[in-house]
Write an enzyme that holds these catalytic residues in place. Sequence first.
Site, PDB file in Angstrom:
ATOM      1  N   HIS A 164       0.820  -1.212   0.000  1.00 15.44           N
ATOM      2  CA  HIS A 164       0.000   0.000   0.000  1.00 15.44           C
ATOM      3  C   HIS A 164       0.854   1.262   0.000  1.00 15.44           C
ATOM      4  CE1 HIS A 164      -3.421  -2.590   0.540  1.00 15.44           C
ATOM      5  NE2 HIS A 164      -4.245  -1.570   0.687  1.00 15.44           N
ATOM      6  N   GLY A 179      -0.278  -1.673  -5.566  1.00 18.19           N
ATOM      7  CA  GLY A 179      -1.110  -2.731  -4.971  1.00 18.19           C
ATOM      8  C   GLY A 179      -2.545  -2.273  -4.759  1.00 18.19           C
ATOM      9  N   HIS A 180      -2.763  -0.981  -4.717  1.00 20.67           N
ATOM     10  CA  HIS A 180      -4.114  -0.411  -4.579  1.00 20.67           C
ATOM     11  C   HIS A 180      -4.079   0.942  -5.259  1.00 20.67           C
ATOM     12  CE1 HIS A 180      -7.787   1.199  -2.963  1.00 20.67           C
ATOM     13  NE2 HIS A 180      -7.943   0.274  -2.033  1.00 20.67           N
ATOM     14  N   HIS A 191     -11.625  -6.060  -6.671  1.00 24.18           N
ATOM     15  CA  HIS A 191     -11.902  -5.187  -5.535  1.00 24.18           C
ATOM     16  C   HIS A 191     -12.527  -3.871  -6.039  1.00 24.18           C
ATOM     17  CE1 HIS A 191     -10.718  -2.390  -2.268  1.00 24.18           C
ATOM     18  NE2 HIS A 191     -10.956  -3.441  -1.503  1.00 24.18           N
ATOM     19  N   GLU A 230     -14.363  -8.046  -1.373  1.00 21.27           N
ATOM     20  CA  GLU A 230     -14.854  -6.657  -1.284  1.00 21.27           C
ATOM     21  C   GLU A 230     -15.088  -6.107  -2.697  1.00 21.27           C
ATOM     22  OE1 GLU A 230     -13.043  -4.818   2.687  1.00 21.27           O
ATOM     23  OE2 GLU A 230     -11.547  -4.865   1.094  1.00 21.27           O
ATOM     24  N   GLU A 261     -19.424  -1.355  -0.300  1.00 18.12           N
ATOM     25  CA  GLU A 261     -18.614  -0.600   0.653  1.00 18.12           C
ATOM     26  C   GLU A 261     -18.820   0.907   0.442  1.00 18.12           C
ATOM     27  OE1 GLU A 261     -14.442  -1.703   0.697  1.00 18.12           O
ATOM     28  OE2 GLU A 261     -13.925   0.134   1.792  1.00 18.12           O
ATOM     29  N   CYS A 274     -16.699   3.228   0.706  1.00 11.33           N
ATOM     30  CA  CYS A 274     -15.610   3.742  -0.154  1.00 11.33           C
ATOM     31  C   CYS A 274     -15.894   3.454  -1.628  1.00 11.33           C
ATOM     32  CB  CYS A 274     -14.274   3.081   0.182  1.00 11.33           C
ATOM     33  SG  CYS A 274     -13.572   3.583   1.742  1.00 11.33           S
ATOM     34  N   CYS A 278     -11.136   2.884   6.474  1.00 11.22           N
ATOM     35  CA  CYS A 278     -11.136   3.621   5.205  1.00 11.22           C
ATOM     36  C   CYS A 278     -12.421   4.419   4.970  1.00 11.22           C
ATOM     37  CB  CYS A 278     -10.924   2.639   4.054  1.00 11.22           C
ATOM     38  SG  CYS A 278     -11.978   1.183   4.142  1.00 11.22           S
ATOM     39  N   CYS A 279     -13.575   3.878   5.400  1.00  8.98           N
ATOM     40  CA  CYS A 279     -14.849   4.489   4.990  1.00  8.98           C
ATOM     41  C   CYS A 279     -15.140   5.842   5.657  1.00  8.98           C
ATOM     42  CB  CYS A 279     -15.997   3.512   5.224  1.00  8.98           C
ATOM     43  SG  CYS A 279     -15.863   2.021   4.208  1.00  8.98           S
TER      44      CYS A 279
END
Length: 647
Positions: free
Chosen positions: A152, A203-204, A259, A311, A327, A329, A395-396
């Site tokens: 990350h 990775g994200h 994801h 997710e 989610e 996010c 995160c949210c």
Amino acid sequence: MLSAAGLTSHDYPFRPVPFTAVHLDDAFWAPRIETNRAVTIPYAFGKCEESGRMDNFERAAAVLRGENIANRKLPGYPFDDTDPYKVLEGASYALAVQPDPKTSAYLDSLIALFAAAQEPDGYLYTIRTIDPQHPNHWDGPTRWLNDPQQSHELYDAGHLFEAAAAHYQATGETNLLNVALKEANLLCQVFGPGTNQLHLWPGHEIVEMGLAKLYRVTGDRRYLDLARYFIDVRGSHPGGDDYHQSRIPPVDQTEAVGHAVRAGYLYSGMADVAALTGDRDYVHAIDAIWENVAGKKLYLTGGIGSVPRIEGFGPDYSLPNRTAYCETCAAVANDYWNARLFELHGDARYVDVFERTLYNGLLSGVSLDGTTFFYPNVLESDGTSARSPWFGCACCPGNITRFLPSVPGYVYAQQGETIYVNLYAGGNADIKLDNRLIKLTQATRYPWDGEIKITVAPDKTSRFAIAVRIPGWARNEPVPSDLYRFADTNTEPVTLSVNGKPVGIKLDQGYVRIDRLWKPGDVIGLNLPMPVRRVMANDKVNADRGRVALQRGPIVFCAEWPDNPGGKVRNLVLPDGQPLTARFEPGLLNGVETIAGKAFGVTKDANGQLMKTEQDFKAIPYFAWANRGKGEMEVWLAESESSVTPP
Ligand code: FUB
Ligand code: ZN
């Protein structure tokens, strides 16, 4: 070194009127934005402090100063650093419209902390700096290594860049921007096609959007090139997978996979790079992916992501309700993406999806008082779901804090001589059109009422166009696909007028364009009738077969336990044709429209036989559920006993 923001040779053709130029004073958004500013932002900063997220920066800074720190315990997640970044981004947006010296000083102290935790070459990732000898299992043994694609480091960098651009634009201060640019410059050296550079994909995703923002702010082309590189390298060599949208290169993708937050950020980043470079290949890819989502993978609430294990996205038409992921996010990411697609194409169908998500699956992510949150946003609950004050993986909440202040920025857009009215909300806007200043004032009770009055006040009488969006839901089209349809037909017509004279509803990409000589005091009258509508899903959606949902205007409704006999709703049967009426209840859930009528409750008698009894029925807006304790909730109600969840 800094150029004026947004000065690039290519850019989105349809540009939003910035949120700083749009002042909402309505009863729906203004109080929510204020709750976010006054309650949620300080609350989330408090949670970041209490949970050790600020302390991680302190400890990393101490290590860099050569101090022997007693506590080398690593942050819970490698992306814990992003939570303060996101809340700081939200706080910056709030500061941009409402200066507050106390908040500014607090942000400056946080920025000093981030700067102190940054390694001399620009690397900023507390989880490695605190204890470089014992990297977290999500990360590689040395910086950036991305096997199995979970690092990350670039995700954290992306959120830092987003926060820095927001803070710079809000305050004009460069303290956070300098931290961000130092890390961005490091990334420009480390990553790229060169033989001495790393060929890895993040990775994200989110660094792509973040770099695009740094490019806008600085005009430094290297940031845009790197954003593009991070998109193009994805899937360019073996080892990729659908979860990370890296099995094949993004330009060749046609389906939403993996994801959902990662995916939404990737598609948004692709839109940014496409807009800023003029590259059409990205546009073709995200257009195809959007058709897939809008046609087969979108919940009625605008949520995306149906598989909790990843997710993320499941197969086409697989949209289970009780185990929906949706989610918060991912709703934010979906709205970023749809807003960008509108800015590319100028088509209202993207605003239709944006609006659906905003009022339903995104807003449901935060409680009415602004202090508890949903991570998944299910469409059916057996009574076990509840909002949470915070999360280990938090995160949210941060995404809520940064999204809500920018809502006014989605109301209007402009292109050439045309102003687009995309959302309806009371308030006013100052729009610069060439050398003219146009003030628009909206008066409306939207989303509870579809009567809208827009007063137009150009600084001098002049010719331009105002494109008024006629939402899909007002045109018998709940979504721009055949995924959902209204079961009934609304015969009440949409009406439009200027100064009381009717204007024909001639649609062009979802808008009626009114091109005329506008003079101060001209009034556009728009009426979007809001009867209660029954929605049916495409027959291929197993989860919704034999079921009906209720929608009024842009709002999706649900039945919740406190409003229905015996606190049960999953046993309800709402047959076709049962009359339903809507009314505004000022004392309920901060004031909401409710839908009431008669339904049937299915129960078991002493012999286990199912019995159907007529009873009162009430539904509330989906976004407002779970504000009165735990209990059952259902969006898709059975139309007959055969599809009811047995009591
Ligand atoms: O990995 C960072 C964030 O944590 C993701 O976007 C969320 O889905 C959660 O897994
Ligand atoms: Zn989240």
